[in-house]
Scaffold this motif. Structure first.
Motif, short mmCIF file in Angstrom:
data_model
loop_
_atom_site.label_atom_id
_atom_site.label_comp_id
_atom_site.label_asym_id
_atom_site.label_seq_id
_atom_site.Cartn_x
_atom_site.Cartn_y
_atom_site.Cartn_z
N TYR A 84 -9.75 -9.23 4.03
CA TYR A 84 -8.67 -8.45 3.44
C TYR A 84 -8.87 -8.31 1.93
O TYR A 84 -8.72 -7.21 1.37
N GLU A 127 0.83 -1.21 0.00
CA GLU A 127 0.00 0.00 0.00
C GLU A 127 0.86 1.26 0.00
O GLU A 127 0.48 2.28 -0.59
N THR A 156 -11.96 -5.84 1.35
CA THR A 156 -11.96 -4.48 1.89
C THR A 156 -10.67 -3.71 1.67
O THR A 156 -10.66 -2.48 1.77
N ARG A 157 -9.56 -4.40 1.38
CA ARG A 157 -8.29 -3.69 1.21
C ARG A 157 -7.65 -3.97 -0.15
O ARG A 157 -7.20 -3.05 -0.83
#
Length: 623
Positions: free
Chosen positions: A337, A300, A340-341
Motif C-alpha cells: 500500500y 483518495e 503503490t497507493r
C-alpha cells in the motif's frame, strides 16, 4: 414573557422572592390549601424554571426546600407536572446559585428513575436534556447506572425516531437521546468492569440505524459518530463484530451521503486502526473488500488531483490524518500500500496543492472562462509533506524507491516532491509537523548507501534537518520545557569528531541523480517559494494552525509519540560517519550552521532532557 421583565428590574426582586416563597413553593410542597390542582402544580414547576437563577431560591434555609419540592413534583400523579418538573430540575442543576447539584447528589438514583419514567410516557426533548445534565453534573457517580442509562436511551431513541417524521418534538427528543449517550460515555473515565462492553449491545444498534445507507437519520449523525468514538477509544480491544460492522457502515455513509462529515470521522476511524490493528490488517467487509483497501479510498476521494479542487482545505488536511494513522500504526505491515497507493497519491496531490501559485502562473492569465481555478493549498501541501515524512520514517528505502516507478509517479512529480520536501521542511507546522519533518529527514540521511536520488542532496538534507530541529528546540524553550542554563556540557567531540573515516565514494553521475540534485539545490521556483512562505507565516499567526476543536494534532496519538526526534538526529549523524561524508556535510553548513549543529547535539544528549522525556513516555504508557 412577564417573567423576563420581573427578572430584569432590581426593585422588583423582593416581590419575586415573596411570590416564590409564598405561592410557588407551597404549591409544590402540597400543604393545605395548596397543591390541590395539577394545573397550578404544573405552573409552579414552570415558575421555578423561569426563576432558577433568582438569589431568593439560593438562601441556605430555602435551597433544600426547593430541591425537595422538585423531587416531590418528579413523582407527581399527573404527567404534565412530571414533565415540567424534569425541566425545572434541568434549570436548577444548570444554575450558578444555590448549590442544587450537591443538595440533590444523594438523590441521584431517584432523579434517574424519574427521568426514565417520563421518557417512557412522553416524547419530550426537555426530559432528555434533563437526563443529560444529570449525567454531566454527576460524572463518575453515574457510572454504576451506565448500563441502565444506555438501555433506556436506546429504547427511547427507537420510539422517538419512529415518530420523528410526523412529530418535531419526537425528532428533537431522539437527537437529545444520542447526545445523552455521548454524555454518559464521557462520564466514564475508564473501562472498569468492562462497562463499555456492557453498554455496547444497547448503543450499537442505535448507531447502525443512524449510519444506514439511506441517510434518513442524518440529523443524528454527528452525535452518533461521537458515541462511536468513545466506544472505540475506551472499549476493550479487539473489537466485536458489531463494532466492525459499524466501521463498514461508516465508510459506506461517507461515500454515500456523509462526505461533508469527514473531520468528524477521523477520530473513530483512527481508533479502529490504532486499537485493533491486527483485525484492520487482516479483516474484510461483508462484501469481501479488505478493511485497509476500504479505508484507503476515503482520503483518495478528497486528495486525488481530480477531487482536490472541490475539497475544503480543512477536510483535505483531515484526510491526510488517515494516511498518518495507517503508516504510524501499521509500520512494516503495509509495504505494498505504501509503495503503490500512498506514495503516488502524495506526489500527485502535492503537485496540485503546491502547484504554480495563482500570481505566478502564466496559464492563469489565459485561462478560459469555464476552466476551474487551480487549487493552491499551502496547508494541504504541508499536511501532504507530513505524510511523505511518515513514509520515509515507515521505510525510507521503500519511499525513495517508489519515486523510481515512472508508471505510478511521473519523473516531474517525483522531482517536485523532493524539491518541495527539502525547501519547505523548515516551514513544517509546529508540533507534529516539525517532529515528522525531523524524523523523515533523519531517516533519509540514515540510508546506506544513499540512493542516487538523494546522494548529491545530502548537504541540503542536513541543513533542512538542522533548521527543523532548531525550531523544535525553540518551541520547547518557549513552552517552558527547556532551560538554556540546564544544557549539559557534553563533549563536542560527540558530534564534531569521528574516528578515521574512509575516503568518500565517488558520486553517482547518472542522469536521475544530476536532475534531482539540481532540483533540490538550485532554488528553482524561488518566487513561488517566497509566496508559499508568506502565506504559511500568515497561517502561523494567532491560532490559524488550530482547528475549532482544539488543534490538528491535539487528538492524535500513535506510536510516533514515543519516538525521540533528537535521538534519530544523532543516529543520522552516526550513519554519515559510517558513510564517510560527515566532515563534508558539516563543512557545507557554514560556521553558523556548524555551531547550531553542535548545540543541537548537546541538547540531544542533555541528561535532564532525556530524563524528562523518559518520564513523559512512562506516564503516557501508564495512561
Amino acid at each position: 414573557a412577564i417573567s423576563d421583565e420581573l427578572q430584569s428590574r432590581a426593585p422588583l426582586q423582593p416581590h419575586v422572592e415573596a411570590l416564590l416563597a409564598g405561592h410557588v413553593l407551597p404549591e409544590l410542597e402540597g400543604a393545605e390549601p395548596f397543591g390541590q390542582h395539577g394545573l397550578l402544580r404544573c405552573r409552579a414547576c414552570w415558575a421555578l424554571q423561569r426563576f432558577a437563577e433568582h438569589p431568593g431560591l439560593a438562601r441556605p434555609d430555602r435551597a433544600p426546600r426547593v430541591a425537595a419540592a422538585v423531587l416531590r413534583a418528579l413523582g407527581d400523579a399527573d404527567l404534565p407536572v412530571r414533565v415540567e418538573a424534569t425541566s425545572a430540575l434541568r434549570h436548577l442543576l444548570a444554575s450558578d446559585v444555590g448549590g442544587f447539584d450537591e443538595i440533590l447528589r444523594p438523590e441521584l438514583p431517584r432523579l434517574l428513575d424519574a427521568c426514565f419514567r417520563v421518557m417512557r410516557e412522553a416524547a419530550s426533548d426537555d426530559v432528555v436534556q434533563a437526563l443529560e445534565i444529570v449525567v454531566d453534573r454527576y460524572g463518575k457517580d453515574v457510572a454504576p447506572y451506565a448500563v441502565a442509562l444506555a438501555q433506556r436511551l436506546g429504547e427511547a431513541f427507537g420510539a422517538y425516531a419512529a415518530a420523528a417524521d410526523d412529530d418535531e418534538e419526537a425528532s428533537m427528543a431522539a437527537a437529545q437521546c444520542v447526545e445523552a449517550m455521548a454524555a454518559t460515555l464521557a462520564s466514564l473515565d475508564d473501562n472498569d468492569d468492562n462497562v463499555y462492553g456492557k453498554v455496547e449491545p444497547h448503543l450499537a444498534p442505535v448507531l447502525a440505524r443512524i449510519f444506514e445507507a439511506s441517510g434518513d437519520f442524518i440529523e443524528y449523525f454527528e452525535n452518533g459518530v461521537e458515541v462511536l468514538s468513545y466506544l472505540t477509544y475506551n472499549g476493550a480491544a479487539p473489537f466485536s463484530d458489531a463494532l466492525w460492522g459499524l466501521f463498514d457502515r461508516l465508510l459506506a455513509a461517507f461515500h454515500g451521503w456523509a462526505y461533508d462529515y469527514l473531520p468528524d470521522l477521523v477520530a473513530p476511524l483512527d481508533n479502529f486502526v490504532s486499537r485493533d490493528t491486527r483485525r484492520f490488517l487482516t479483516g474484510a467487509s461483508a462484501s469481501g473488500e479488505p478493511h485497509l483497501a476500504a479505508l484507503a479510498r476515503v482520503p483518495e476521494r478528497l486528495l486525488l488531483p481530480e477531487h482536490l479542487a472541490r475539497a475544503g482545505e480543512r477536510d483535505a488536511v483531515k484526510a491526510t490524518h488517515l494516511l498518518l494513522s495507517i503508516l504510524h500504526n501499521c509500520r512494516g505491515e503495509v509495504d505494498v500500500y505504501a509503495r503503490t497507493r500512498c506514495a503516488p497519491l502524495v506526489a500527485a496531490s502535492l503537485g496540485t496543492a503546491l502547484g504554480p501559485a495563482p500570481a505566478d502562473s502564466a496559464a492563469a492569465a489565459v485561462k478560459s472562462p469555464g476552466q476551474p481555478e487551480q487549487p493552491w493549498r499551502p496547508k494541504v501541501g504541508l499536511a501532504l509533506l507530513d505524510v511523505w515524512n511518515s513514509l520515509l520514517f515507515y521505510d525510507a528505502a521503500l519511499a525513495v524507491a517508489a519515486l523510481d516507478d515512472a508508471a505510478a509517479i511521473p519523473p516531474e512529480s517525483a522531482r517536485g516532491l523532493l524539491q518541495k520536501w527539502v525547501e519547505l521542511a523548515p516551514d513544517a507546522a509546529p508540533g507534529l509537523g516539525r517532529k515528522l519533518a525531523a524524523l523523515g529527514l533523519s531517516s533519509a540521511l540514515s540510508l546506506s548507501p544513499p540512493p542516487p536520488r538523494l546522494a548529491a542532496a545530502r548537504p541540503a538534507l542536513l541543513a533542512a534537518l538542522v533548521a527543523v530541529l532548531g525550531k523544535c528546540r525553540s518551541q520547547d524553550a518557549d513552552d517552558g520545557d527547556d532551560d538554556e542554563d540546564d544544557f549539559a556540557v557534553a563533549d563536542a567531540d560527540d558530534i564534531e569528531n569521528s574516528e578515521e573515516e574512509e575516503e568518500e565514494d565517488d558520486d553517482d553521475d547518472d542522469d536521475a541523480e544530476q536532475v534531482d540534485a539540481a532540483a533540490l539545490g538550485s532554488g528553482a521556483g524561488q518566487s513561488q517559494l517566497e509566496q508559499l512562505r508568506s502565506q504559511l507565516a500568515a497561517f502561523a499567526d494567532g491560532d490559524d494552525w488550530l482547528d475549532d476543536d482544539g488543534g490538528d494534532d491535539e487528538w492524535y496519538q500513535s506510536p510516533i509519540d514515543e519516538e525521540d526526534e533528537f535521538r534519530h538526529f544523532l543516529n543520522a549523524l552516526h550513519a554519515s560517519r559510517s558513510l564517510g561524508d560527515f566532515d563534508q556535510l558539516c563543512a557545507s553548513l557554514g560556521d553558523a550552521g556548524r555551531a547550531q549543529l553542535q548545540e543541537l547535539g548537546r541538547h540531544a544528549e542533555d541528561p535532564a532532557r532525556l530524563q524528562k522525556r523518559n518520564a513523559e513516555t512512562a506516564a503516557g504508557n501508564g495512561a
